[in-house]
Design a protein around this motif. Structure first.
Motif, PDB file in Angstrom:
ATOM      1  N   THR A  84      47.843 -33.322 -58.933  1.00 47.03           N
ATOM      2  CA  THR A  84      48.467 -34.254 -57.998  1.00 47.03           C
ATOM      3  C   THR A  84      47.531 -35.418 -57.701  1.00 47.03           C
ATOM      4  N   CYS A  85      48.041 -36.613 -57.795  1.00 48.05           N
ATOM      5  CA  CYS A  85      47.274 -37.786 -57.410  1.00 48.05           C
ATOM      6  C   CYS A  85      47.099 -37.760 -55.890  1.00 48.05           C
ATOM      7  N   VAL A  86      45.857 -37.899 -55.426  1.00 51.44           N
ATOM      8  CA  VAL A  86      45.611 -37.788 -53.989  1.00 51.44           C
ATOM      9  C   VAL A  86      46.131 -39.005 -53.220  1.00 51.44           C
ATOM     10  N   ALA A  87      46.484 -40.061 -53.931  1.00 53.35           N
ATOM     11  CA  ALA A  87      46.979 -41.261 -53.258  1.00 53.35           C
ATOM     12  C   ALA A  87      48.507 -41.259 -53.157  1.00 53.35           C
ATOM     13  N   CYS A  88      49.185 -41.210 -54.295  1.00 55.37           N
ATOM     14  CA  CYS A  88      50.642 -41.330 -54.276  1.00 55.37           C
ATOM     15  C   CYS A  88      51.344 -39.976 -54.335  1.00 55.37           C
ATOM     16  N   ARG A  89      50.553 -38.911 -54.534  1.00 55.15           N
ATOM     17  CA  ARG A  89      51.098 -37.548 -54.527  1.00 55.15           C
ATOM     18  C   ARG A  89      52.042 -37.250 -55.683  1.00 55.15           C
ATOM     19  N   HIS A  90      51.995 -38.073 -56.696  1.00 56.20           N
ATOM     20  CA  HIS A  90      52.772 -37.774 -57.889  1.00 56.20           C
ATOM     21  C   HIS A  90      52.069 -36.699 -58.697  1.00 56.20           C
ATOM     22  N   VAL A  91      52.855 -35.772 -59.223  1.00 56.96           N
ATOM     23  CA  VAL A  91      52.294 -34.728 -60.071  1.00 56.96           C
ATOM     24  C   VAL A  91      52.409 -35.163 -61.521  1.00 56.96           C
ATOM     25  N   ARG A  92      51.281 -35.113 -62.182  1.00 53.06           N
ATOM     26  CA  ARG A  92      51.237 -35.535 -63.583  1.00 53.06           C
ATOM     27  C   ARG A  92      50.353 -34.577 -64.360  1.00 53.06           C
ATOM     28  N   LEU A 125      43.333 -39.118 -59.490  1.00 47.25           N
ATOM     29  CA  LEU A 125      44.029 -40.359 -59.168  1.00 47.25           C
ATOM     30  C   LEU A 125      44.710 -40.892 -60.426  1.00 47.25           C
ATOM     31  N   CYS A 126      45.849 -41.551 -60.236  1.00 48.27           N
ATOM     32  CA  CYS A 126      46.499 -42.209 -61.355  1.00 48.27           C
ATOM     33  C   CYS A 126      45.594 -43.330 -61.864  1.00 48.27           C
ATOM     34  N   PRO A 127      45.659 -43.627 -63.145  1.00 47.15           N
ATOM     35  CA  PRO A 127      44.907 -44.776 -63.656  1.00 47.15           C
ATOM     36  C   PRO A 127      45.595 -46.080 -63.264  1.00 47.15           C
ATOM     37  N   ASP A 128      45.759 -46.270 -61.984  1.00 47.51           N
ATOM     38  CA  ASP A 128      46.503 -47.388 -61.451  1.00 47.51           C
ATOM     39  C   ASP A 128      45.741 -47.939 -60.246  1.00 47.51           C
ATOM     40  N   ALA A 129      45.459 -49.221 -60.279  1.00 47.20           N
ATOM     41  CA  ALA A 129      44.647 -49.826 -59.222  1.00 47.20           C
ATOM     42  C   ALA A 129      45.246 -49.595 -57.836  1.00 47.20           C
ATOM     43  N   ALA A 130      46.563 -49.557 -57.755  1.00 43.10           N
ATOM     44  CA  ALA A 130      47.218 -49.380 -56.455  1.00 43.10           C
ATOM     45  C   ALA A 130      46.846 -48.035 -55.835  1.00 43.10           C
ATOM     46  N   CYS A 131      46.788 -46.996 -56.664  1.00 40.70           N
ATOM     47  CA  CYS A 131      46.444 -45.675 -56.160  1.00 40.70           C
ATOM     48  C   CYS A 131      44.987 -45.627 -55.710  1.00 40.70           C
ATOM     49  N   TRP A 132      44.123 -46.296 -56.450  1.00 44.88           N
ATOM     50  CA  TRP A 132      42.697 -46.310 -56.103  1.00 44.88           C
ATOM     51  C   TRP A 132      42.480 -47.038 -54.793  1.00 44.88           C
ATOM     52  N   GLU A 133      43.166 -48.170 -54.651  1.00 42.99           N
ATOM     53  CA  GLU A 133      43.060 -48.928 -53.411  1.00 42.99           C
ATOM     54  C   GLU A 133      43.467 -48.086 -52.222  1.00 42.99           C
ATOM     55  N   LEU A 134      44.588 -47.409 -52.398  1.00 46.31           N
ATOM     56  CA  LEU A 134      45.111 -46.560 -51.335  1.00 46.31           C
ATOM     57  C   LEU A 134      44.115 -45.448 -50.998  1.00 46.31           C
ATOM     58  N   ALA A 135      43.617 -44.799 -52.041  1.00 46.54           N
ATOM     59  CA  ALA A 135      42.686 -43.690 -51.835  1.00 46.54           C
ATOM     60  C   ALA A 135      41.398 -44.169 -51.183  1.00 46.54           C
ATOM     61  N   LEU A 136      40.932 -45.356 -51.572  1.00 52.30           N
ATOM     62  CA  LEU A 136      39.675 -45.864 -51.036  1.00 52.30           C
ATOM     63  C   LEU A 136      39.829 -46.357 -49.602  1.00 52.30           C
ATOM     64  N   ALA A 153      31.038 -48.305 -56.541  1.00 52.52           N
ATOM     65  CA  ALA A 153      31.325 -47.911 -57.922  1.00 52.52           C
ATOM     66  C   ALA A 153      32.809 -47.588 -58.092  1.00 52.52           C
ATOM     67  N   LEU A 154      33.386 -46.960 -57.085  1.00 57.68           N
ATOM     68  CA  LEU A 154      34.806 -46.621 -57.148  1.00 57.68           C
ATOM     69  C   LEU A 154      35.667 -47.885 -57.102  1.00 57.68           C
ATOM     70  N   TRP A 155      35.239 -48.838 -56.277  1.00 60.18           N
ATOM     71  CA  TRP A 155      35.984 -50.103 -56.228  1.00 60.18           C
ATOM     72  C   TRP A 155      35.891 -50.853 -57.545  1.00 60.18           C
ATOM     73  N   PRO A 200      53.856 -52.908 -52.306  1.00 57.69           N
ATOM     74  CA  PRO A 200      52.983 -52.788 -51.141  1.00 57.69           C
ATOM     75  C   PRO A 200      53.816 -52.565 -49.876  1.00 57.69           C
ATOM     76  N   VAL A 201      53.435 -51.567 -49.110  1.00 60.22           N
ATOM     77  CA  VAL A 201      54.239 -51.214 -47.946  1.00 60.22           C
ATOM     78  C   VAL A 201      53.851 -52.075 -46.751  1.00 60.22           C
ATOM     79  N   GLY A 202      54.845 -52.760 -46.246  1.00 64.64           N
ATOM     80  CA  GLY A 202      54.768 -53.545 -45.022  1.00 64.64           C
ATOM     81  C   GLY A 202      53.434 -54.222 -44.721  1.00 64.64           C
ATOM     82  N   SER A 203      53.088 -55.194 -45.507  1.00 66.05           N
ATOM     83  CA  SER A 203      51.861 -55.900 -45.198  1.00 66.05           C
ATOM     84  C   SER A 203      52.176 -57.191 -44.443  1.00 66.05           C
ATOM     85  N   THR A 204      51.904 -57.147 -43.174  1.00 66.66           N
ATOM     86  CA  THR A 204      52.128 -58.342 -42.376  1.00 66.66           C
ATOM     87  C   THR A 204      50.780 -58.926 -42.008  1.00 66.66           C
TER      88      THR A 204
END
Ligand SMILES: [Zn+2]
Length: 114
Positions: free
Chosen positions: A22-30, A61-72, A92-94, A108-112
């Motif tokens: 499970t990706c710890v950011a988006c919780r998708h199972v892969r 984590l998914c190999p997706d920048a969005a998931c890394w951003e979220l996790a970080l 290093a993670l960034w 992106p969820v609700g960025s105001t």
């Protein structure tokens, strides 16, 4: 007269069990091989596990920048691995995050911002 005629056909070779993570950011199972493993070091801190075979507790984590951003930003990795990361490790993670492709469908969820 009792006759037992049991056929035990095992097709072990036909289908392989694929470990799922499970990706710890988006919780998708892969399948684990589609995810990037981050491993907790024995002395504390984390490291990107390129081989996926390093000993220690791992988070995925998914190999997706969005998931890394979220996790970080949400410290999902620290939480999942029950450890803390140093400034250098986080840096290093960034760096890893920025080297990853960003999925175009990411919402992106609700960025105001002001
Ligand atoms: Zn993900």
């Amino acid at each position: 007269m009792m006759k037992k005629n049991r056929k035990a056909i095992r097709n072990r070779m036909s289908r392989r069990h694929v470990p799922q993570r499970t990706c710890v950011a988006c919780r998708h199972v892969r399948p684990a091989r589609e995810l990037v493993r981050i491993v907790r070091l024995s002395g504390g801190g984390v490291e990107v596990d390129e081989t996926g075979k390093k000993p220690g507790r791992g988070a995925y984590l998914c190999p997706d920048a969005a998931c890394w951003e979220l996790a970080l930003t949400k410290q999902s990795l620290e939480h999942a691995l029950k450890t803390e990361t140093t400034v250098e490790e986080k840096e290093a993670l960034w760096r890893q995050c920025r080297s990853l492709p960003r999925s175009p469908s990411a919402n992106p969820v609700g960025s105001t911002g002001g």
